[in-house]
Write an enzyme that holds these catalytic residues in place. Structure first.
Site, PDB file in Angstrom:
ATOM      1  N   ASP A  79      38.700  37.672  45.698  1.00 25.73           N
ATOM      2  CA  ASP A  79      40.236  37.606  45.883  1.00 25.73           C
ATOM      3  C   ASP A  79      39.936  36.841  44.571  1.00 25.73           C
ATOM      4  O   ASP A  79      39.643  35.426  45.642  1.00 25.73           O
ATOM      5  CB  ASP A  79      40.179  37.760  46.392  1.00 25.73           C
ATOM      6  CG  ASP A  79      41.991  38.558  45.845  1.00 25.73           C
ATOM      7  OD1 ASP A  79      41.748  39.164  45.420  1.00 25.73           O
ATOM      8  OD2 ASP A  79      42.921  37.818  46.967  1.00 25.73           O
ATOM      9  N   GLU A 131      41.983  39.444  35.591  1.00 23.57           N
ATOM     10  CA  GLU A 131      43.686  39.832  35.758  1.00 23.57           C
ATOM     11  C   GLU A 131      44.322  39.564  34.462  1.00 23.57           C
ATOM     12  O   GLU A 131      44.141  38.937  33.637  1.00 23.57           O
ATOM     13  CB  GLU A 131      44.735  39.129  36.824  1.00 23.57           C
ATOM     14  CG  GLU A 131      46.489  39.259  36.817  1.00 23.57           C
ATOM     15  CD  GLU A 131      46.214  38.429  37.417  1.00 23.57           C
ATOM     16  OE1 GLU A 131      45.852  38.075  39.081  1.00 23.57           O
ATOM     17  OE2 GLU A 131      47.230  37.436  37.933  1.00 23.57           O
TER      18      GLU A 131
HETATM   19 ZN   LIG Z   1      46.330  38.363  43.738  1.00 24.45          ZN
END
Ligand SMILES: [Zn+2]
Length: 299
Positions: A79, A131
């Site tokens: 992550d 992202e």
């Molecule tokens: Zn995050």
């Protein structure tokens, strides 16, 4: 069974639900998350942010073995990877997915750095999340919330240019714990637009903790296919310790009490996001086999 995040999210996307991605700090957290998923017959994505003091190689090998032995699909995701080297070390350690977070960079630079790692990851069958827009921090929610929401028109261009397998979007949530009594305002209209503009692409929501069941349930039906959760799981574990009878030999129950608190919340999110009973069996189980040497083997 160990699978990529892409395999999990493509299915979730096709059937309009989301899969919880719990942050895993320890071996016991990983076991608990997988056990909860098995009990509810749900796929699960283990989230490993390298903010903790992991031995990535050792932990990765351990998680991989746990995932391979599990009865449900399990993905292992690095992550918020922030540099090339850590992403490669996670791939080497056996992770099945990486997140390449360059969301604070300008669009073109974000594209260039993500694209580079997509090429590496896909070459060895590892899936990639990136992202666009930027999910900020809950302790600075008022300032961060509207600072960098995902632009629907740019999302499709980003996906096409990078080749990512799923996209984390900023639609109003933030990382960590919100101030007491505060819940995020979710931009459902923006989510709807992103899903439409991207041609129904798998989407990810970061900052699931504290968002509330109603909002999470709604976005998981609207096109969010993975929800990252950390803080709320650990808060539940701490609450379990506070309320447990730990007098005398009760102190030995420390780890089990923590895992009960952590696990009860993992199960709760499986229910809320709609991934219960969504596990599947592989068409073909690939088992690791020892290489057979023959006289023709070149050593
Ligand atoms: Zn995050």
């Amino acid at each position: 069974m160990l699978v990529t995040m892409k395999e999990i999210l493509d299915r979730a996307n096709g059937e309009n639900y989301a899969v919880p991605a719990p942050v895993v700090q320890t071996e016991l957290n990983a076991r608990t998350a997988i056990k909860c998923a098995e009990e509810m017959n749900s796929p699960i994505i283990l989230l490993i942010p390298l903010i903790f003091d992991y031995d990535v190689d050792l932990f990765g090998r351990y998680l991989k073995a746990l995932a391979e032995d599990s009865a449900v699909p399990v993905a292992i995701n690095h992550d918020h990877g922030s540099d090339f080297e850590s992403a490669v070390s996670c791939i080497k350690a056996g992770f099945s997915s990486i997140m390449v977070d360059r969301s604070e960079l300008p669009f073109e630079e974000n594209v260039a750095q993500v694209k580079e790692l997509v090429k590496v990851a896909h070459a060895v069958g590892v899936s990639v999340e990136a992202e666009l827009g930027h999910v900020g921090n809950a302790n600075n929610y008022e300032m961060d919330r509207d600072a960098a929401l995902t632009e629907p028109a740019l999302a499709k261009k980003f996906i096409d240019e990078t080749g990512v397998d799923c996209l984390a979007v900023a639609i109003g949530t933030a990382h960590g714990a919100y101030n007491k009594g505060q819940t995020p305002y979710l931009d459902y209209e923006r989510l709807e637009q992103i899903k439409k503009e991207t041609g129904n692409f798998p989407l990810v929501l970061h900052g699931g903790s504290g968002t509330g069941d109603e909002g999470l349930s709604k976005v998981s039906k609207m096109g969010i296919n993975k929800v990252n959760i950390g803080c709320e799981l650990f808060a539940s574990a701490i609450e379990a310790i506070k309320t447990a009878d730990t007098d005398g030999n009760g102190a030995y129950g420390f780890a089990n009490i923590i895992e009960e608190g952590y696990g009860s919340r993992v199960k709760h999110f499986i229910e809320v996001l709609g991934s219960k009973e969504k596990a599947w069996k592989p068409e073909k189980v690939v088992k690791r086999e020892k290489a057979v040497l023959t006289e023709n083997t070149i050593l």
